[in-house]
Structures are given as structure tokens and as C-alpha cells.
Motif scaffolding. Structure first.
Motif, PDB file in Angstrom:
ATOM      1  N   PRO A   1       0.828  -1.207   0.000  1.00  0.00           N
ATOM      2  CA  PRO A   1       0.000   0.000   0.000  1.00  0.00           C
ATOM      3  C   PRO A   1       0.865   1.261   0.000  1.00  0.00           C
ATOM      4  N   THR A   2       0.171   2.377  -0.267  1.00  0.00           N
ATOM      5  CA  THR A   2       0.830   3.691  -0.255  1.00  0.00           C
ATOM      6  C   THR A   2       0.498   4.420   1.043  1.00  0.00           C
ATOM      7  N   VAL A   3       1.527   4.980   1.667  1.00  0.00           N
ATOM      8  CA  VAL A   3       1.333   5.755   2.896  1.00  0.00           C
ATOM      9  C   VAL A   3       1.470   7.240   2.578  1.00  0.00           C
ATOM     10  N   SER A   4       0.494   8.024   3.038  1.00  0.00           N
ATOM     11  CA  SER A   4       0.516   9.477   2.782  1.00  0.00           C
ATOM     12  C   SER A   4       0.223  10.237   4.076  1.00  0.00           C
ATOM     13  N   PHE A   5       0.895  11.363   4.225  1.00  0.00           N
ATOM     14  CA  PHE A   5       0.603  12.251   5.367  1.00  0.00           C
ATOM     15  C   PHE A   5      -0.665  13.031   5.072  1.00  0.00           C
ATOM     16  N   ILE A   6      -1.555  13.112   6.087  1.00  0.00           N
ATOM     17  CA  ILE A   6      -2.795  13.882   5.912  1.00  0.00           C
ATOM     18  C   ILE A   6      -2.703  15.241   6.609  1.00  0.00           C
ATOM     19  N   GLU A   7      -2.552  15.225   7.934  1.00  0.00           N
ATOM     20  CA  GLU A   7      -2.514  16.500   8.661  1.00  0.00           C
ATOM     21  C   GLU A   7      -2.020  16.293  10.089  1.00  0.00           C
ATOM     22  N   ASP A   8      -1.634  17.432  10.690  1.00  0.00           N
ATOM     23  CA  ASP A   8      -1.358  17.498  12.124  1.00  0.00           C
ATOM     24  C   ASP A   8      -2.526  18.198  12.799  1.00  0.00           C
ATOM     25  N   VAL A   9      -3.029  17.596  13.871  1.00  0.00           N
ATOM     26  CA  VAL A   9      -4.094  18.225  14.657  1.00  0.00           C
ATOM     27  C   VAL A   9      -3.502  18.570  16.026  1.00  0.00           C
ATOM     28  N   PHE A  10      -3.313  19.873  16.271  1.00  0.00           N
ATOM     29  CA  PHE A  10      -2.647  20.352  17.487  1.00  0.00           C
ATOM     30  C   PHE A  10      -3.700  20.856  18.465  1.00  0.00           C
ATOM     31  N   ASP A  11      -3.566  20.477  19.727  1.00  0.00           N
ATOM     32  CA  ASP A  11      -4.559  20.915  20.709  1.00  0.00           C
ATOM     33  C   ASP A  11      -4.306  22.347  21.212  1.00  0.00           C
ATOM     34  N   GLY A  12      -3.253  22.981  20.702  1.00  0.00           N
ATOM     35  CA  GLY A  12      -3.008  24.385  21.040  1.00  0.00           C
ATOM     36  C   GLY A  12      -2.214  24.626  22.306  1.00  0.00           C
ATOM     37  N   ASN A  13      -1.909  23.587  23.041  1.00  0.00           N
ATOM     38  CA  ASN A  13      -1.190  23.741  24.301  1.00  0.00           C
ATOM     39  C   ASN A  13       0.280  23.419  24.086  1.00  0.00           C
ATOM     40  N   SER A  14       1.123  24.474  24.093  1.00  0.00           N
ATOM     41  CA  SER A  14       2.545  24.246  23.845  1.00  0.00           C
ATOM     42  C   SER A  14       3.276  23.757  25.092  1.00  0.00           C
ATOM     43  N   CYS A  15       2.602  23.753  26.243  1.00  0.00           N
ATOM     44  CA  CYS A  15       3.188  23.262  27.488  1.00  0.00           C
ATOM     45  C   CYS A  15       2.326  22.109  27.996  1.00  0.00           C
ATOM     46  N   GLY A  16       2.759  20.883  27.740  1.00  0.00           N
ATOM     47  CA  GLY A  16       1.978  19.718  28.129  1.00  0.00           C
ATOM     48  C   GLY A  16       0.891  19.372  27.136  1.00  0.00           C
ATOM     49  N   GLY A  17       0.979  19.872  25.901  1.00  0.00           N
ATOM     50  CA  GLY A  17      -0.028  19.584  24.877  1.00  0.00           C
ATOM     51  C   GLY A  17       0.370  18.418  23.999  1.00  0.00           C
ATOM     52  N   ALA A  18      -0.395  18.229  22.910  1.00  0.00           N
ATOM     53  CA  ALA A  18      -0.139  17.088  22.023  1.00  0.00           C
ATOM     54  C   ALA A  18      -0.533  17.413  20.593  1.00  0.00           C
ATOM     55  N   ILE A  19       0.157  16.752  19.664  1.00  0.00           N
ATOM     56  CA  ILE A  19      -0.186  16.795  18.236  1.00  0.00           C
ATOM     57  C   ILE A  19      -0.589  15.379  17.812  1.00  0.00           C
ATOM     58  N   ARG A  20      -1.759  15.293  17.155  1.00  0.00           N
ATOM     59  CA  ARG A  20      -2.162  14.026  16.538  1.00  0.00           C
ATOM     60  C   ARG A  20      -1.784  14.099  15.060  1.00  0.00           C
ATOM     61  N   ARG A  21      -0.755  13.334  14.680  1.00  0.00           N
ATOM     62  CA  ARG A  21      -0.248  13.339  13.299  1.00  0.00           C
ATOM     63  C   ARG A  21      -0.891  12.171  12.543  1.00  0.00           C
ATOM     64  N   ILE A  22      -1.630  12.488  11.493  1.00  0.00           N
ATOM     65  CA  ILE A  22      -2.488  11.491  10.819  1.00  0.00           C
ATOM     66  C   ILE A  22      -1.922  11.136   9.443  1.00  0.00           C
ATOM     67  N   TYR A  23      -1.869   9.801   9.199  1.00  0.00           N
ATOM     68  CA  TYR A  23      -1.429   9.273   7.905  1.00  0.00           C
ATOM     69  C   TYR A  23      -2.544   8.383   7.324  1.00  0.00           C
ATOM     70  N   SER A  24      -2.607   8.332   6.003  1.00  0.00           N
ATOM     71  CA  SER A  24      -3.507   7.364   5.338  1.00  0.00           C
ATOM     72  C   SER A  24      -2.678   6.238   4.730  1.00  0.00           C
ATOM     73  N   VAL A  25      -3.250   5.040   4.772  1.00  0.00           N
ATOM     74  CA  VAL A  25      -2.619   3.858   4.154  1.00  0.00           C
ATOM     75  C   VAL A  25      -3.616   3.320   3.120  1.00  0.00           C
ATOM     76  N   THR A  26      -3.237   3.360   1.821  1.00  0.00           N
ATOM     77  CA  THR A  26      -4.195   3.083   0.729  1.00  0.00           C
ATOM     78  C   THR A  26      -3.609   2.052  -0.226  1.00  0.00           C
ATOM     79  N   ASP A  27      -4.480   1.084  -0.637  1.00  0.00           N
ATOM     80  CA  ASP A  27      -4.022   0.099  -1.626  1.00  0.00           C
ATOM     81  C   ASP A  27      -4.389   0.560  -3.030  1.00  0.00           C
ATOM     82  N   THR A  28      -4.074  -0.238  -4.023  1.00  0.00           N
ATOM     83  CA  THR A  28      -4.279   0.156  -5.425  1.00  0.00           C
ATOM     84  C   THR A  28      -5.747   0.252  -5.799  1.00  0.00           C
ATOM     85  N   CYS A  29      -6.648  -0.312  -4.995  1.00  0.00           N
ATOM     86  CA  CYS A  29      -8.084  -0.229  -5.261  1.00  0.00           C
ATOM     87  C   CYS A  29      -8.775   0.819  -4.397  1.00  0.00           C
ATOM     88  N   ASP A  30      -7.968   1.717  -3.841  1.00  0.00           N
ATOM     89  CA  ASP A  30      -8.466   2.821  -3.002  1.00  0.00           C
ATOM     90  C   ASP A  30      -9.123   2.376  -1.702  1.00  0.00           C
TER      91      ASP A  30
END
Length: 217
Positions: A7-36
Motif C-alpha cells: 500500500p501507499t502511505v501518505s501524510f494527511i494532517e497534524d491536529v494540534f490541541d493548542g497547548n505548547s506546554c503539556g499539549g499534544a499533536i495528533r499526526r495522521i497518515y492514510s494507508v491506501t491500496d491500489t483499489c483505493d
């Protein structure tokens, strides 16, 4: 992985909770085969700055008079640094040992980063007046008779001065050479500042009777 092909791996987006002190980023990737056919996977990136900034104690300072001590100045903290961004420096307080002469002041500054990690640095300020006051010897006086000699008078010391504050003038003693005919008195005054630095000035009083007596024939 996929049941048919790689399959093909692609970056989708970063979702940041806005807290630079003790916060988190959810980094999202898609995994897709040749038949979508696809799935989404998420990487959790945590941001938590727990590292305090750094700075050296400012250079110590020494003065003779309390009036010479400058106001607090954050620019004396010259090497403040942080692992993430430039820290902020702020004045906290001055703490004196309470002595008038030989006073020390501990001047503290706070060095803080954006996540409230902080350290305190201290500048030592010493105030120690070791400079003696100044004054000229009072103007000399001359009299014919010892009975004419006035009482001691501190106002004859007309130019007493000090680097910090007005000094105190005090009479010490008269030193008479015992000769009432062509003799002298050394009248001694002390000039003292608030830290007991002092000098002595001397007024010379000459006693010399050159006037002949009178009588009628």
C-alpha cells in the motif's frame, strides 16, 4: 501491509490541541491500496517542556554610598537562555542585611520560560564607605592675653564635607604649650562621617602680649 500489494502511505494532517506546554499533536497518515481501500493511522506527539532556563548570577557591584546604588535593571542578566525560546527576566526583590556601614544587598531576578519553568539569579551589591571626610584647618587666631581666647566653636570648621552625607564636627581638646608670653594653643576638632571615617583639623591660637602696661606719673 495489504493482501494484494504494497500500500501507499501518505501524510494527511497534524491536529494540534493548542497547548505548547503539556499539549499534544495528533499526526495522521492514510494507508491506501491500489483499489483505493484505505485506513487512517495516528501518531501521538506530546510536547512538554520541563527544562528550566539557564543564566549566570550577574556581576557583583560595590559602592561607597547607598545613594549610588542603581535601580534594578534586568539587562544585568546577560546570558539568559532556554531550550525552546528566549526566556523572560524580571526583578524580584532587594534584601539588605540591615547594616548602615558594610551593608550588603542581595538583588534577585527571575528567569522564566514560556512554560513557567524558572530559576532565580542573585546579584550581590556591597556598600562600604571607607572614604574619610574633608575639611581645612580653621583660620588661625592671635590674642594678647589668654583670657581673650574664646571657647571652642565647631562653626570655625567652615568647609567640612563628605562623599556620602554631611559629616559631624566635634571639639576634641586644646593643647597649650604653657607659655602665656609668645605661646600657642593647638585647638583640635574631629570631622567624622556616619561610618566613623574621620580626620582631625587644628586651629592655631597664638598668645603674645606685646602691649606695655600703663601708669600715671
Amino acid at each position: 501491509a495489504d493482501n494484494c500489494s504494497a500500500p501507499t502511505v501518505s501524510f494527511i494532517e497534524d491536529v494540534f490541541d493548542g497547548n505548547s506546554c503539556g499539549g499534544a499533536i495528533r499526526r495522521i497518515y492514510s494507508v491506501t491500496d491500489t483499489c483505493d481501500n484505505s485506513i487512517v493511522v495516528t501518531q501521538l506527539i506530546t510536547i512538554n517542556d520541563t527544562i528550566a532556563p539557564t543564566a549566570s548570577d550577574p556581576t557583583s557591584m560595590e559602592f561607597s554610598c547607598i545613594e549610588e546604588v542603581p535601580m534594578p535593571d534586568i539587562s544585568v542578566v546577560i546570558d539568559a537562555a532556554d531550550n525552546c525560546s528566549a526566556p523572560a527576566v524580571s526583578f524580584i526583590e532587594d534584601v539588605s542585611n540591615g547594616n548602615t556601614c558594610g551593608e550588603t544587598i542581595e538583588r534577585t531576578y527571575l528567569v522564566s520560560d514560556a512554560c513557567n519553568n524558572s530559576i532565580v539569579v542573585t546579584q550581590l551589591i556591597t556598600i562600604n564607605d571607607t572614604i574619610a571626610p574633608t575639611a581645612s584647618d580653621p583660620t588661625s587666631m592671635e590674642f594678647s592675653c589668654i583670657e581673650e581666647v574664646p571657647m571652642p566653636d565647631i562653626s570655625v570648621v567652615i568647609d567640612a564635607a563628605d562623599n556620602c552625607s554631611a559629616p559631624t564636627v566635634s571639639f576634641i581638646e586644646d593643647v597649650f604649650d604653657g607659655n602665656s608670653c609668645g605661646g600657642a594653643i593647638r585647638r583640635i576638632y574631629s570631622v567624622t562621617d556616619t561610618c566613623d571615617n574621620s580626620i582631625v583639623v587644628t586651629q592655631l591660637i597664638t598668645i603674645n602680649d606685646t602691649i606695655a602696661p600703663t601708669a600715671s606719673d
